[in-house]
Design a protein around this motif. Sequence first.
Motif, PDB file in Angstrom:
ATOM      1  N   GLU A 181       5.258 -10.147   4.043  1.00 20.43           N
ATOM      2  CA  GLU A 181       5.328 -11.519   3.539  1.00 20.43           C
ATOM      3  C   GLU A 181       4.927 -12.556   4.590  1.00 20.43           C
ATOM      4  O   GLU A 181       4.677 -13.712   4.253  1.00 20.43           O
ATOM      5  CB  GLU A 181       6.737 -11.824   3.024  1.00 20.43           C
ATOM      6  CG  GLU A 181       7.108 -10.962   1.825  1.00 20.43           C
ATOM      7  CD  GLU A 181       8.477 -11.304   1.267  1.00 20.43           C
ATOM      8  OE1 GLU A 181       9.154 -12.189   1.807  1.00 20.43           O
ATOM      9  OE2 GLU A 181       8.878 -10.658   0.276  1.00 20.43           O
ATOM     10  N   GLY A 182       4.875 -12.100   5.878  1.00 21.26           N
ATOM     11  CA  GLY A 182       4.543 -13.039   6.945  1.00 21.26           C
ATOM     12  C   GLY A 182       5.672 -14.027   7.150  1.00 21.26           C
ATOM     13  O   GLY A 182       6.818 -13.752   6.767  1.00 21.26           O
ATOM     14  N   GLY A 183       5.388 -15.179   7.724  1.00 25.04           N
ATOM     15  CA  GLY A 183       6.424 -16.165   7.984  1.00 25.04           C
ATOM     16  C   GLY A 183       7.513 -15.543   8.837  1.00 25.04           C
ATOM     17  O   GLY A 183       7.249 -14.665   9.660  1.00 25.04           O
ATOM     18  N   ASP A 184       8.732 -15.967   8.627  1.00 25.23           N
ATOM     19  CA  ASP A 184       9.839 -15.418   9.404  1.00 25.23           C
ATOM     20  C   ASP A 184      10.410 -14.203   8.676  1.00 25.23           C
ATOM     21  O   ASP A 184      11.515 -14.224   8.157  1.00 25.23           O
ATOM     22  CB  ASP A 184      10.907 -16.492   9.634  1.00 25.23           C
ATOM     23  CG  ASP A 184      11.886 -16.086  10.733  1.00 25.23           C
ATOM     24  OD1 ASP A 184      11.845 -14.910  11.159  1.00 25.23           O
ATOM     25  OD2 ASP A 184      12.688 -16.935  11.144  1.00 25.23           O
ATOM     26  N   TYR A 185       9.604 -13.123   8.641  1.00 24.69           N
ATOM     27  CA  TYR A 185      10.051 -11.925   7.918  1.00 24.69           C
ATOM     28  C   TYR A 185      11.295 -11.310   8.548  1.00 24.69           C
ATOM     29  O   TYR A 185      12.090 -10.664   7.883  1.00 24.69           O
ATOM     30  CB  TYR A 185       8.922 -10.886   7.818  1.00 24.69           C
ATOM     31  CG  TYR A 185       8.244 -10.542   9.123  1.00 24.69           C
ATOM     32  CD1 TYR A 185       8.871  -9.775  10.076  1.00 24.69           C
ATOM     33  CD2 TYR A 185       6.963 -11.004   9.374  1.00 24.69           C
ATOM     34  CE1 TYR A 185       8.239  -9.476  11.269  1.00 24.69           C
ATOM     35  CE2 TYR A 185       6.310 -10.707  10.563  1.00 24.69           C
ATOM     36  CZ  TYR A 185       6.962  -9.938  11.517  1.00 24.69           C
ATOM     37  OH  TYR A 185       6.343  -9.652  12.682  1.00 24.69           O
ATOM     38  N   GLU A 231      13.874 -12.935   9.810  1.00 24.43           N
ATOM     39  CA  GLU A 231      15.038 -13.642   9.267  1.00 24.43           C
ATOM     40  C   GLU A 231      15.233 -13.299   7.786  1.00 24.43           C
ATOM     41  O   GLU A 231      16.358 -13.114   7.324  1.00 24.43           O
ATOM     42  CB  GLU A 231      14.851 -15.152   9.457  1.00 24.43           C
ATOM     43  CG  GLU A 231      15.946 -16.022   8.840  1.00 24.43           C
ATOM     44  CD  GLU A 231      17.311 -15.791   9.458  1.00 24.43           C
ATOM     45  OE1 GLU A 231      17.400 -15.174  10.538  1.00 24.43           O
ATOM     46  OE2 GLU A 231      18.303 -16.223   8.831  1.00 24.43           O
ATOM     47  N   GLU A 232      14.125 -13.203   7.078  1.00 31.73           N
ATOM     48  CA  GLU A 232      14.192 -12.853   5.657  1.00 31.73           C
ATOM     49  C   GLU A 232      14.911 -11.512   5.486  1.00 31.73           C
ATOM     50  O   GLU A 232      15.805 -11.358   4.658  1.00 31.73           O
ATOM     51  CB  GLU A 232      12.760 -12.761   5.097  1.00 31.73           C
ATOM     52  CG  GLU A 232      12.675 -12.407   3.618  1.00 31.73           C
ATOM     53  CD  GLU A 232      12.844 -13.613   2.709  1.00 31.73           C
ATOM     54  OE1 GLU A 232      13.068 -14.721   3.228  1.00 31.73           O
ATOM     55  OE2 GLU A 232      12.761 -13.437   1.487  1.00 31.73           O
ATOM     56  N   GLU A 238       5.569 -18.224  -3.769  1.00 34.11           N
ATOM     57  CA  GLU A 238       6.156 -19.216  -2.863  1.00 34.11           C
ATOM     58  C   GLU A 238       5.325 -19.322  -1.584  1.00 34.11           C
ATOM     59  O   GLU A 238       5.796 -19.809  -0.565  1.00 34.11           O
ATOM     60  CB  GLU A 238       7.593 -18.819  -2.522  1.00 34.11           C
ATOM     61  CG  GLU A 238       8.544 -18.990  -3.699  1.00 34.11           C
ATOM     62  CD  GLU A 238       9.999 -18.748  -3.322  1.00 34.11           C
ATOM     63  OE1 GLU A 238      10.262 -18.330  -2.173  1.00 34.11           O
ATOM     64  OE2 GLU A 238      10.858 -18.971  -4.178  1.00 34.11           O
TER      65      GLU A 238
END
Lengths: 111, 158
Positions: free
Chosen positions: B122-126, B128-129, B91
């Motif tokens: 995973e980067g991104g908004d880890y 929030e994940e 993704e």
Amino acid sequence: MSPRTARTDTFAAIADPNRRAMLDLLLARPERNVGDIATAFPKISRAAVSKHLGVLRRAKLVRSRKRGREQYYELNPQPLVDIHDGWLRKFEEIAEASLQRLKERVENEEA
Amino acid sequence: MGIEIGVLAVRRSIHIKAPPERVWREFESLEKMQAWFGTGHRLLRYEPRVGGEVLLELDWRDGSIRRFGGPIVVFEPEREVTFEQDWIPSEGIEEPSYITLRLTPALDGTVVELFHHSIEREGGDYSEEHRQLEHGWSMRQLDALANIVEAWAPARTE
């Protein structure tokens, strides 16, 4: 938009109780205009109702359609379905069910 | 030693009344693993060695099938197996997080821990994940979601 970003938007959208109630309303009757929806929420202003609907639309939880001068809204539950079926629930299922099964196998010497 | 559990982690565990060498027998082959780790989804591939592949598959409610897994990065008999976790196809995360199964002798038996960890990779908004994985899903919220989904289910089969 990545699936993860979409998920974050969906969460933010359903975090608000008024927006959840609007989804319930659209679930009960498929298509409503803003006036209908506002009538069901007498405690909040029509402007606030429009704003909530905007958040739901951006999260793709509702679709809007213009008919004459009225904007009609309908539910699109797919983002919720995707989350419900998604990794969050699956991790719990996999983790808990698998560990339980492992315990049964070992302790009952099925192997 | 095993892998260092990354800071952003979700953990489930169980205590088994048997020593790690007995529990590990269930980790030794694809067939053995399928009998328990295939619960709730299907284990298609499990090559028990470092660099071996783990491939899992599950059914989505809409009828589609999704696959996930990755290469084994730690394989220590009677102690640990760790593999990369990503959707296949990906993704678009930066680096995969990890799934670790760890055995620790304890209380006349073995504690088996299952971690989904290093979500920060995973980067991104880890942030929030991880929040969603660890805290976001109160039962109340899950129930609300389930109600909406269940209510809609009949319409989808028409």
